[in-house]
Write a protein that holds these residues in place. Structure first.
Motif, mmCIF file in Angstrom:
data_model
loop_
_atom_site.group_PDB
_atom_site.id
_atom_site.type_symbol
_atom_site.label_atom_id
_atom_site.label_comp_id
_atom_site.label_asym_id
_atom_site.label_seq_id
_atom_site.Cartn_x
_atom_site.Cartn_y
_atom_site.Cartn_z
ATOM 1 N N GLY A 1 5.970 -6.533 -5.879
ATOM 2 C CA GLY A 1 5.884 -8.182 -7.308
ATOM 3 C C GLY A 1 5.267 -7.132 -8.683
ATOM 4 O O GLY A 1 5.032 -5.497 -7.932
ATOM 5 N N GLY A 2 5.589 -7.270 -10.103
ATOM 6 C CA GLY A 2 5.248 -6.410 -10.980
ATOM 7 C C GLY A 2 5.073 -7.445 -12.093
ATOM 8 O O GLY A 2 4.583 -8.385 -11.700
ATOM 9 N N THR A 3 4.641 -6.762 -13.113
ATOM 10 C CA THR A 3 3.613 -7.853 -14.566
ATOM 11 C C THR A 3 5.895 -8.567 -14.649
ATOM 12 O O THR A 3 6.953 -7.625 -14.687
ATOM 13 N N GLN A 4 6.105 -9.527 -15.408
ATOM 14 C CA GLN A 4 6.869 -10.017 -16.030
ATOM 15 C C GLN A 4 6.667 -10.085 -17.180
ATOM 16 O O GLN A 4 7.776 -10.010 -18.020
ATOM 17 N N LEU B 1 2.174 -2.615 -11.094
ATOM 18 C CA LEU B 1 3.173 -2.783 -9.106
ATOM 19 C C LEU B 1 2.031 -3.111 -7.876
ATOM 20 O O LEU B 1 0.929 -2.600 -8.312
ATOM 21 N N LEU B 2 2.950 -3.824 -7.181
ATOM 22 C CA LEU B 2 1.589 -4.448 -5.867
ATOM 23 C C LEU B 2 3.557 -3.819 -5.061
ATOM 24 O O LEU B 2 4.739 -4.372 -5.374
ATOM 25 N N VAL B 3 2.985 -3.354 -4.481
ATOM 26 C CA VAL B 3 4.262 -2.086 -3.009
ATOM 27 C C VAL B 3 3.049 -1.770 -2.446
ATOM 28 O O VAL B 3 2.140 -1.548 -1.817
ATOM 29 N N LYS B 4 4.218 -1.987 -1.041
ATOM 30 C CA LYS B 4 4.467 -1.873 0.691
ATOM 31 C C LYS B 4 4.804 -0.956 0.684
ATOM 32 O O LYS B 4 5.600 -0.132 0.542
ATOM 33 N N VAL B 5 3.938 0.415 1.344
ATOM 34 C CA VAL B 5 3.907 1.598 1.480
ATOM 35 C C VAL B 5 4.229 1.595 3.445
ATOM 36 O O VAL B 5 3.133 1.210 3.938
ATOM 37 N N ASP B 6 5.390 1.587 3.616
ATOM 38 C CA ASP B 6 5.336 1.965 5.427
ATOM 39 C C ASP B 6 5.173 3.231 5.732
ATOM 40 O O ASP B 6 4.620 3.197 6.799
ATOM 41 N N ALA B 7 5.385 4.128 5.152
ATOM 42 C CA ALA B 7 5.462 6.023 5.913
ATOM 43 C C ALA B 7 5.183 6.596 3.772
ATOM 44 O O ALA B 7 5.950 5.824 3.326
ATOM 45 N N LYS C 1 -3.178 -9.939 2.957
ATOM 46 C CA LYS C 1 -3.446 -10.097 4.475
ATOM 47 C C LYS C 1 -1.913 -11.127 4.913
ATOM 48 O O LYS C 1 -1.286 -10.882 6.224
ATOM 49 N N ARG C 2 -1.105 -11.646 3.932
ATOM 50 C CA ARG C 2 0.766 -11.290 4.220
ATOM 51 C C ARG C 2 0.456 -10.828 5.258
ATOM 52 O O ARG C 2 1.628 -11.038 6.080
ATOM 53 N N GLU C 3 1.178 -9.727 4.193
ATOM 54 C CA GLU C 3 2.152 -8.374 4.599
ATOM 55 C C GLU C 3 1.388 -8.120 6.090
ATOM 56 O O GLU C 3 2.073 -6.767 7.072
ATOM 57 N N ARG C 4 -0.165 -7.956 6.571
ATOM 58 C CA ARG C 4 -0.464 -6.956 8.061
ATOM 59 C C ARG C 4 -0.846 -6.259 7.763
ATOM 60 O O ARG C 4 -0.450 -5.906 8.682
ATOM 61 N N VAL C 5 -1.210 -5.374 6.914
ATOM 62 C CA VAL C 5 -1.388 -4.294 6.460
ATOM 63 C C VAL C 5 -2.745 -4.424 6.556
ATOM 64 O O VAL C 5 -3.846 -5.459 6.409
ATOM 65 N N GLN C 6 -3.816 -2.640 7.219
ATOM 66 C CA GLN C 6 -4.817 -2.200 7.038
ATOM 67 C C GLN C 6 -6.192 -1.929 5.972
ATOM 68 O O GLN C 6 -6.547 -1.584 6.384
ATOM 69 N N CYS C 7 -5.573 -1.467 5.738
ATOM 70 C CA CYS C 7 -5.306 -0.585 4.324
ATOM 71 C C CYS C 7 -4.843 -0.877 2.336
ATOM 72 O O CYS C 7 -3.453 -0.672 2.811
ATOM 73 N N LEU C 8 -5.626 -0.523 2.016
ATOM 74 C CA LEU C 8 -4.660 -1.083 0.471
ATOM 75 C C LEU C 8 -5.504 0.583 0.015
ATOM 76 O O LEU C 8 -6.152 1.086 0.059
ATOM 77 N N THR C 9 -5.020 0.711 -1.011
ATOM 78 C CA THR C 9 -4.516 2.095 -2.191
ATOM 79 C C THR C 9 -4.945 1.351 -3.844
ATOM 80 O O THR C 9 -3.871 0.305 -3.476
ATOM 81 N N LEU C 10 -5.312 1.984 -4.172
ATOM 82 C CA LEU C 10 -5.549 1.572 -5.696
ATOM 83 C C LEU C 10 -5.261 2.925 -6.186
ATOM 84 O O LEU C 10 -5.968 3.460 -6.546
ATOM 85 N N SER C 11 -4.643 2.927 -7.638
ATOM 86 C CA SER C 11 -4.644 4.054 -8.746
ATOM 87 C C SER C 11 -3.425 3.719 -10.111
ATOM 88 O O SER C 11 -2.884 2.443 -10.254
ATOM 89 N N GLY C 12 -3.213 5.096 -10.657
ATOM 90 C CA GLY C 12 -2.508 4.730 -12.459
ATOM 91 C C GLY C 12 -3.923 4.497 -13.227
ATOM 92 O O GLY C 12 -4.949 4.647 -12.647
ATOM 93 N N THR D 1 -3.830 -9.485 -4.626
ATOM 94 C CA THR D 1 -3.843 -7.470 -4.519
ATOM 95 C C THR D 1 -4.285 -8.486 -2.829
ATOM 96 O O THR D 1 -3.624 -8.361 -1.491
ATOM 97 N N MET D 2 -5.265 -8.225 -2.189
ATOM 98 C CA MET D 2 -5.839 -9.261 -1.099
ATOM 99 C C MET D 2 -4.942 -10.388 -0.412
ATOM 100 O O MET D 2 -4.855 -10.197 0.475
ATOM 101 N N ARG D 3 -3.894 -11.046 -1.221
ATOM 102 C CA ARG D 3 -3.585 -12.319 -0.723
ATOM 103 C C ARG D 3 -1.980 -11.605 0.043
ATOM 104 O O ARG D 3 -1.729 -12.235 1.139
ATOM 105 N N ALA D 4 -1.884 -11.312 -0.963
ATOM 106 C CA ALA D 4 0.257 -9.832 -0.198
ATOM 107 C C ALA D 4 -0.589 -8.959 0.911
ATOM 108 O O ALA D 4 -0.241 -8.940 1.901
#
Ligand code: KG4
Ligand code: ZN
Length: 342
Positions: free
Chosen positions: A160-163, A146-152, A264-275, A259-262
């Motif tokens: 998005g996610g896997t099909q 899953l790609l998730v946008k986390v605001d707080a 940049k588009r969402e204009r976030v400065q921080c990424l996280t990775l888990s699972g 992930t990088m494309r999303a």
């Protein structure tokens, strides 16, 4: 706050005691050896093992934390998603304990616990909400991509996610085609370290599609067709590192580029990775260097928190309590298909 957390969503029976934002004790009983012989998790066996192991695991976690059941202020458990009979064992045990001790019961979403695990730092892990930054998060496990946008904290939306197959499932299925032991992800990672990632070219499904979705079943199929066409390679153990490195390169490239494309588009400065797949050395390395090149901060879940554990369940439950969320009643059922929670 003194909280007991229980996790039984798949093939790990785990209990943790969380005291004021720190998971002071975590016990995990892994069933990997039991399922390895079948090449995947057998729900019936997983359930029996949870039934057998849950009480000793809970007792050990409490003993290690030097806490008596009567000292607990709350019980938390994974409510979903997961294998229905496996979830049922932990959820019903948690409901019974909450009833017997007359303390609140907190239902935690397992994927959300992975999502926030990069904010649990140190050993024993402590919730570090002070340093939280809005972020884009990649969750890659055996069941989810899953790609998730986390605001707080606790405010997030799925982009998005896997099909079809999850990234971990793809690693495991490719490993099986290569005759490697279950779970295949760590084996592919280990062998790939000495292989050439450019030795063979495998499909990169959906890499260039303008969305945040993934598809990994086509990649697995491309490896299968390749091995059918080249039986001499499949039979030659000396080519395993090259095959693993090439398949891993395809999975990692799709994950990192999308992930990088999303981000940049969402204009976030921080990424996280888990699972679980966040343990993959190449994925960690490539996401780290892409983030450095783009000036982004990357928060990686600690390797010991990538696989399923009750510490992440308990630390998130404590946050839910302080936000007044997730309180469950004794009549509430577990939720096997609960993707990312409310
Ligand atoms: O998060 P997790 O422990 O369980 C689920 O919630 O699904 O993830 C397990 C998955 C398995 O598919 C396993 O093969 C994969 O994570 N995995 C890895 C690595 N370590 C575990 N995949 C690639 N490289 C690794 N080092
Ligand atoms: Zn998991």
């Amino acid at each position: 706050m003194r909280l007991l957390a229980i996790e039984t969503s798949c093939d790990e029976t785990s209990a943790a005691v969380v005291v004021d934002g720190c998971a002071v004790s975590t016990e995990v009983s892994s069933q990997i050896k039991i399922h390895a012989e079948y090449g995947g998790v057998v729900p019936e066996l997983a359930t029996r093992e949870h039934l057998r192991n849950l009480s000793p695991v809970v007792r050990k976690a409490l003993q290690q934390a030097q806490i008596e059941p009567a000292d607990l202020n709350a019980i938390a458990a994974t409510r979903g998603p997961g294998l229905p009979p496996a979830l049922m064992v932990g959820w019903k045990a948690a409901q019974s304990m909450a009833y017997a001790l007359d303390v609140p019961l907190i239902g935690v979403n397992h994927v959300q616990a992975h999502l926030y695990s990069p904010w649990f730092t140190g050993e024993p892990p402590v919730a570090d909400w002070e340093s939280f930054k809005p972020n884009l998060s990649l969750i890659v496990s055996g069941g989810h991509t899953l790609l998730v946008k986390v605001d707080a904290p606790l405010e997030h939306q799925i982009l998005g996610g896997t099909q079809d197959d999850a990234a971990g499932e793809c690693f495991d299925k490719i490993a099986k085609l290569l005759g490697l032991a279950y779970p295949g992800g760590p084996e592919v990672d280990r062998l790939a370290c000495t292989g050439n990632p450019a030795a063979f070219e495998f499909a990169r499904p959906m890499l260039n599609q303008p969305n945040d979705d993934f598809s990994f079943s086509g990649l697995k199929t491309s490896v299968r067709y390749f091995l059918e066409k080249h039986p001499e390679l499949a039979a030659d153990n000396t080519r395993l590192p090259d095959l693993c490195a090439s398949a891993q390169a395809a999975i990692v490239e799709v994950l990192v580029k999308k992930t990088m494309r999303a981000a940049k588009r969402e204009r976030v400065q921080c990424l996280t990775l888990s699972g679980g797949v966040a343990s993959n050395s190449e994925l960690r390395k490539q996401l780290q260097s892409s983030c450095e090149r783009s000036g982004f901060t990357l928060r990686l879940a600690s390797p010991y928190l990538c696989t399923d554990n009750a510490a992440m369940i308990g630390l998130l439950a404590e946050k839910q309590i302080s936000d007044g969320r997730g309180f469950a009643s004794l009549e509430m059922d577990f939720k096997p298909g609960w993707i990312l929670g409310d």
